[in-house]
Structures are given as C-alpha cells and as structure tokens.
Write an enzyme that holds these catalytic residues in place. Structure first.
Site, PDB file in Angstrom:
ATOM      1  CG  HIS A  10      20.581-113.582 -49.712  1.00 40.29           C
ATOM      2  ND1 HIS A  10      21.309-114.608 -49.368  1.00 40.29           N
ATOM      3  CD2 HIS A  10      20.453-112.517 -48.936  1.00 40.29           C
ATOM      4  CE1 HIS A  10      22.114-114.025 -48.351  1.00 40.29           C
ATOM      5  NE2 HIS A  10      21.734-112.827 -47.786  1.00 40.29           N
TER       6      HIS A  10
ATOM      7  CG  HIS B  73      21.236-108.200 -48.705  1.00 38.86           C
ATOM      8  ND1 HIS B  73      19.807-108.335 -48.250  1.00 38.86           N
ATOM      9  CD2 HIS B  73      21.923-109.050 -47.827  1.00 38.86           C
ATOM     10  CE1 HIS B  73      19.903-109.333 -47.353  1.00 38.86           C
ATOM     11  NE2 HIS B  73      21.112-109.692 -46.998  1.00 38.86           N
TER      12      HIS B  73
END
Length: 159
Positions: free
Chosen positions: A70, A85
């Site tokens: 992620h 992110h």
C-alpha cells in the site's frame, strides 16, 4: 567589479506531479492525523479516479511495503525521498486488492506503473482511498517545499 569573489549558489528543484489520476487536494483533507497535521511531512493528497500509481519522477524504489503493497518510497538521483501512501489504514488489507509492479532497489522512469489498487475493495472494507504524497521530514538536503497550482505539478522541492 569584484564579481569573481561572489559565490554562485546552485539550487536544484524537483517537481512532483500527481502519481495517480484524480483530484489533487490539501493534506488537511486526509482523514488520518499523521498526514492531515503534516506530522510525517509536507505534501498533497489525491482522490483517485483510477487505481494506478505511476512514478511522479525518475528514480529508485528505496522501499516498498512488500506484504501490504500500500505504500512505497521513491528517491531521485540526489537522494530526495517521496512517500506515496495509498488510502488510510489500508495496511489492514494485507495486500488484498494491491498489485506491485516494482521491487525495492529497482530503477524506474517517470510515468512508469508502480502499483495498482482496487478502489472498490478499499471502499468495501470501509476505508478511505485518498492517497497521500509526502516529502518526509528529516531530509537535510530539502531547503524548502512549495505547493504549485500548475497543471500537473503539485509540489516543487528545492534542494
């Protein structure tokens, strides 16, 4: 007259374009205090319309979250690092809905596909898909960071 005594100060810049198709917004809109209060660093966020992360500049993948996929750190040739992110609390998905196309240490070119993510899967889990693009604190080379209103560039880093 005494121009030879003047010291020329060289300033380099790095423009950070949005790595994800979508609406660029202020970090304050991220529903996570670590990002919205800029505790992690300066930057911007993107409300994605497509689940693709592309390299905002050429450089090297200095770190990728291998299991959750992620988030990653991208570093330019001067050593300036930028964190991308995807979503908020998406580490809890343990990589489900994420596909990495790069590995740590890999050289990438601007525009290259780095990650794919499933927006629907993130939302089904009750999580936000808003993606933060951060210049982490503590980078000695970074002199200042400016927000840009230009078409594709969202930040300019001076180093």
């Amino acid at each position: 007259m005494f121009g030879w005594k003047k010291k020329k100060i060289e300033v380099n810049t790095l423009d950070i374009i949005s790595p994800i198709p979508g609406e660029v917004v202020n970090l304050e809109q991220v529903p996570d205090e670590a990002f919205s209060t800029k505790a992690m660093g300066e930057g911007f966020a993107v409300r994605p319309v497509k689940g693709e992360v592309r390299a905002p500049f050429s450089g090297e993948i200095s770190h990728i979250m291998n299991k959750s996929k992620h988030a990653l750190l991208l570093e330019n040739e001067a050593g300036i690092q930028v964190l991308i992110h995807v979503g908020v609390d998406t580490v809890s998905l343990k990589g489900e809905g994420f596909t990495s196309h790069v590995i740590t240490g890999q050289r990438v070119e601007q525009g290259q596909l780095l990650l794919e993510f499933d927006i629907a899967k993130i939302k089904e889990a009750g999580l936000s898909d808003i993606t933060s693009v951060i210049v982490p604190h503590g980078q000695e080379k970074v002199q200042r960071i400016e927000s840009l209103q230009e078409a594709e560039a969202a930040l300019r880093i001076y180093y």
